[in-house]
Design a protein around this motif. Structure first.
Motif, PDB file in Angstrom:
ATOM      1  N   LEU A  68     -19.257  13.112   7.741  1.00 39.43           N
ATOM      2  CA  LEU A  68     -20.399  14.010   7.920  1.00 39.43           C
ATOM      3  C   LEU A  68     -20.317  15.266   7.054  1.00 39.43           C
ATOM      4  N   VAL A  69     -19.137  15.849   6.956  1.00 38.42           N
ATOM      5  CA  VAL A  69     -19.005  17.074   6.162  1.00 38.42           C
ATOM      6  C   VAL A  69     -18.882  16.723   4.679  1.00 38.42           C
ATOM      7  N   PHE A  70     -17.939  15.871   4.349  1.00 38.51           N
ATOM      8  CA  PHE A  70     -17.763  15.336   2.994  1.00 38.51           C
ATOM      9  C   PHE A  70     -17.770  16.416   1.919  1.00 38.51           C
ATOM     10  N   THR A  71     -16.929  17.401   2.086  1.00 38.32           N
ATOM     11  CA  THR A  71     -16.663  18.366   1.027  1.00 38.32           C
ATOM     12  C   THR A  71     -15.216  18.793   1.206  1.00 38.32           C
ATOM     13  N   VAL A 100     -21.208  26.418   1.441  1.00 43.76           N
ATOM     14  CA  VAL A 100     -22.499  26.967   1.023  1.00 43.76           C
ATOM     15  C   VAL A 100     -22.710  26.822  -0.475  1.00 43.76           C
ATOM     16  N   ARG A 101     -21.612  26.796  -1.240  1.00 46.74           N
ATOM     17  CA  ARG A 101     -21.744  26.689  -2.696  1.00 46.74           C
ATOM     18  C   ARG A 101     -22.489  25.415  -3.094  1.00 46.74           C
ATOM     19  N   ASN A 102     -22.393  24.378  -2.260  1.00 47.81           N
ATOM     20  CA  ASN A 102     -23.073  23.127  -2.577  1.00 47.81           C
ATOM     21  C   ASN A 102     -24.591  23.290  -2.578  1.00 47.81           C
ATOM     22  N   SER A 103     -25.082  24.259  -1.825  1.00 47.53           N
ATOM     23  CA  SER A 103     -26.527  24.522  -1.821  1.00 47.53           C
ATOM     24  C   SER A 103     -26.992  24.996  -3.193  1.00 47.53           C
ATOM     25  N   PHE A 104     -26.179  25.803  -3.847  1.00 51.23           N
ATOM     26  CA  PHE A 104     -26.524  26.288  -5.181  1.00 51.23           C
ATOM     27  C   PHE A 104     -26.433  25.153  -6.204  1.00 51.23           C
ATOM     28  N   TYR A 105     -25.453  24.252  -6.013  1.00 55.13           N
ATOM     29  CA  TYR A 105     -25.409  23.075  -6.868  1.00 55.13           C
ATOM     30  C   TYR A 105     -26.704  22.280  -6.737  1.00 55.13           C
ATOM     31  N   GLY A 106     -27.173  22.165  -5.494  1.00 47.30           N
ATOM     32  CA  GLY A 106     -28.368  21.369  -5.229  1.00 47.30           C
ATOM     33  C   GLY A 106     -29.600  21.898  -5.939  1.00 47.30           C
ATOM     34  N   ALA A 123     -29.361  11.911  -1.045  1.00 42.12           N
ATOM     35  CA  ALA A 123     -28.593  12.417  -2.187  1.00 42.12           C
ATOM     36  C   ALA A 123     -27.920  13.748  -1.871  1.00 42.12           C
ATOM     37  N   ALA A 124     -28.505  14.516  -0.955  1.00 40.28           N
ATOM     38  CA  ALA A 124     -27.933  15.826  -0.620  1.00 40.28           C
ATOM     39  C   ALA A 124     -26.517  15.696  -0.077  1.00 40.28           C
ATOM     40  N   GLN A 125     -26.203  14.585   0.589  1.00 38.16           N
ATOM     41  CA  GLN A 125     -24.869  14.381   1.135  1.00 38.16           C
ATOM     42  C   GLN A 125     -23.822  14.283   0.030  1.00 38.16           C
ATOM     43  N   TRP A 126     -24.237  13.914  -1.174  1.00 41.68           N
ATOM     44  CA  TRP A 126     -23.305  13.738  -2.286  1.00 41.68           C
ATOM     45  C   TRP A 126     -23.296  14.926  -3.245  1.00 41.68           C
ATOM     46  N   VAL A 127     -23.966  15.997  -2.906  1.00 41.96           N
ATOM     47  CA  VAL A 127     -23.970  17.181  -3.767  1.00 41.96           C
ATOM     48  C   VAL A 127     -22.688  17.967  -3.495  1.00 41.96           C
ATOM     49  N   ILE A 128     -21.666  17.719  -4.289  1.00 39.08           N
ATOM     50  CA  ILE A 128     -20.366  18.359  -4.143  1.00 39.08           C
ATOM     51  C   ILE A 128     -19.855  18.744  -5.534  1.00 39.08           C
ATOM     52  N   ASP A 129     -18.660  19.297  -5.577  1.00 32.33           N
ATOM     53  CA  ASP A 129     -18.103  19.765  -6.847  1.00 32.33           C
ATOM     54  C   ASP A 129     -18.006  18.643  -7.878  1.00 32.33           C
ATOM     55  N   GLU A 130     -17.485  17.493  -7.440  1.00 33.66           N
ATOM     56  CA  GLU A 130     -17.205  16.419  -8.388  1.00 33.66           C
ATOM     57  C   GLU A 130     -18.472  15.817  -8.978  1.00 33.66           C
ATOM     58  N   THR A 131     -19.471  15.546  -8.133  1.00 32.15           N
ATOM     59  CA  THR A 131     -20.716  14.983  -8.658  1.00 32.15           C
ATOM     60  C   THR A 131     -21.426  15.978  -9.573  1.00 32.15           C
ATOM     61  N   THR A 132     -21.336  17.253  -9.234  1.00 36.82           N
ATOM     62  CA  THR A 132     -21.941  18.284 -10.085  1.00 36.82           C
ATOM     63  C   THR A 132     -21.236  18.361 -11.434  1.00 36.82           C
ATOM     64  N   PHE A 189      -9.284  20.423  -6.401  1.00 29.84           N
ATOM     65  CA  PHE A 189     -10.451  21.306  -6.493  1.00 29.84           C
ATOM     66  C   PHE A 189     -10.282  22.319  -7.620  1.00 29.84           C
ATOM     67  N   LEU A 190      -9.091  22.915  -7.714  1.00 28.04           N
ATOM     68  CA  LEU A 190      -8.843  23.895  -8.770  1.00 28.04           C
ATOM     69  C   LEU A 190      -8.849  23.241 -10.152  1.00 28.04           C
ATOM     70  N   ALA A 191      -8.340  22.030 -10.234  1.00 24.43           N
ATOM     71  CA  ALA A 191      -8.327  21.330 -11.520  1.00 24.43           C
ATOM     72  C   ALA A 191      -9.738  21.061 -12.018  1.00 24.43           C
ATOM     73  N   LEU A 192     -10.661  20.799 -11.109  1.00 25.05           N
ATOM     74  CA  LEU A 192     -12.054  20.581 -11.493  1.00 25.05           C
ATOM     75  C   LEU A 192     -12.770  21.898 -11.787  1.00 25.05           C
ATOM     76  N   LEU A 193     -12.390  22.939 -11.067  1.00 24.38           N
ATOM     77  CA  LEU A 193     -13.077  24.219 -11.209  1.00 24.38           C
ATOM     78  C   LEU A 193     -12.679  24.962 -12.481  1.00 24.38           C
ATOM     79  N   ALA A 194     -11.396  24.876 -12.851  1.00 26.03           N
ATOM     80  CA  ALA A 194     -10.883  25.682 -13.962  1.00 26.03           C
ATOM     81  C   ALA A 194     -11.676  25.511 -15.258  1.00 26.03           C
ATOM     82  N   PRO A 195     -12.007  24.277 -15.694  1.00 25.88           N
ATOM     83  CA  PRO A 195     -12.758  24.150 -16.950  1.00 25.88           C
ATOM     84  C   PRO A 195     -14.167  24.731 -16.892  1.00 25.88           C
ATOM     85  N   MET A 196     -14.694  24.976 -15.680  1.00 25.88           N
ATOM     86  CA  MET A 196     -16.048  25.497 -15.549  1.00 25.88           C
ATOM     87  C   MET A 196     -16.088  27.019 -15.658  1.00 25.88           C
ATOM     88  N   LEU A 197     -14.910  27.666 -15.646  1.00 28.82           N
ATOM     89  CA  LEU A 197     -14.847  29.118 -15.749  1.00 28.82           C
ATOM     90  C   LEU A 197     -14.820  29.498 -17.226  1.00 28.82           C
TER      91      LEU A 197
END
Length: 288
Positions: A68-71, A100-106, A123-132, A189-197
């Motif tokens: 249900l949460v899936f983040t 809440v950050r997933n809302s901004f991805y959406g 599709a909203a259930q799959w709006v997470i860091d990795e899919t973004t 999570f950090l490994a995915l986030l770092a290249p986006m900074l």
């Protein structure tokens, strides 16, 4: 069989400009990238299952969180705070604000994917860091949809399966804290986030958030440092705004100083002419 490729698609350019045609990306390449991310991150659901069971959650509660949460970041934050003896409401609040950050991805993905209205709630259930992370770099809408769908489906299935396996195998592992598996999710999570900074502002904000979270961790209840780390963003934006004002400088009346260069000199000439009542000479250089 030859790889299928989508025809070039037109991407909207700047207002008043011409549309830019993006080169198509082979579908197989998009699927390969999406599977790589989905499988790599999906396997870390095992670490969540073990950590959640070790923190005292039941098998049903652990699996329900993944379904249900899936983040992942929010899930690890919740069970980590509970394992540390934090208040359940504080732990839930920390997990919520991380999610809440997933809302901004959406907001961005909804424009990029342009899915039919009936599919958007699913599709909203799959709006997470990795899919973004997989969807945003795609050059065409077709590639973006493929990347989003393959990443979301692969990750959702694997994450939930490995969560179940991890929760069932927690007893066999014994002391789950000794294995350090609770660090697997945040590390991914950090490994995915770092290249986006990419910008200085983003890097400074992330660094300040880390300092706040780690600095407050020993003195505040579990879950609270994560909430306060979110203050890094407004603090950095405020300081950068003050810095820009400082570079320009301000006059005695509090208004910004006149800019240097020909434009500033022209404005000074206008002020001097207004004080003396003399007409201002028009020159070709100032364009008047």
């Amino acid at each position: 069989m030859a790889e299928q490729t989508a025809p070039p698609q037109s991407v909207a350019g700047p207002p008043g400009g011409t549309a830019i045609t993006a080169e198509a990306k082979p579908d197989a390449a998009v699927v390969r990238d999406a599977l790589g991310v989905g499988i790599a991150v999906g396997l870390s659901g095992f670490a969540f299952g073990v950590t959640s069971a070790g923190s005292g959650l039941s098998l049903l509660q652990t699996c329900a969180l993944s379904l249900l949460v899936f983040t992942g970041a929010s899930q690890f934050a919740l069970v980590g705070a509970l394992a540390a003896g934090g208040n359940p409401y504080t732990a839930a609040a920390g997990a919520f604000f991380l999610g809440v950050r997933n809302s901004f991805y959406g907001l961005r993905l909804s424009q990029l994917l342009a899915l039919p209205r009936a599919l958007r709630p699913l599709a909203a259930q799959w709006v997470i860091d990795e899919t973004t992370a997989v969807t945003l770099p795609q050059p065409t809408r077709r590639a973006a949809r493929i990347g989003f769908t393959v990443t979301g489906l692969t990750l959702y299935v694997l994450w939930n399966l490995t969560t179940l396996v991890g929760a069932l195998g927690a007893e066999a592992l014994g002391d789950t804290a000794a294995w350090g598996l609770d660090a697997a999710g945040p590390a991914v999570f950090l490994a995915l986030l770092a290249p986006m900074l990419k910008s200085t502002t983003e890097r400074v904000t992330a660094a300040l958030a880390v300092v706040l979270a780690l600095g407050l961790l020993p003195v505040l209840p579990a879950g609270v440092p994560v909430l306060l780390a979110a203050l890094a963003a407004p603090v950095v934006l405020f300081l950068m705004g003050r810095g820009k004002d400082g570079l320009m400088g301000r006059g005695k009346d509090g208004t910004p100083d006149e800019p240097a260069g020909e434009a500033g000199q022209g404005q000074e000439a206008e002020k001097a002419a207004a004080k003396t009542g003399a007409p201002r000479t028009t020159t070709q250089e100032d364009g008047r």
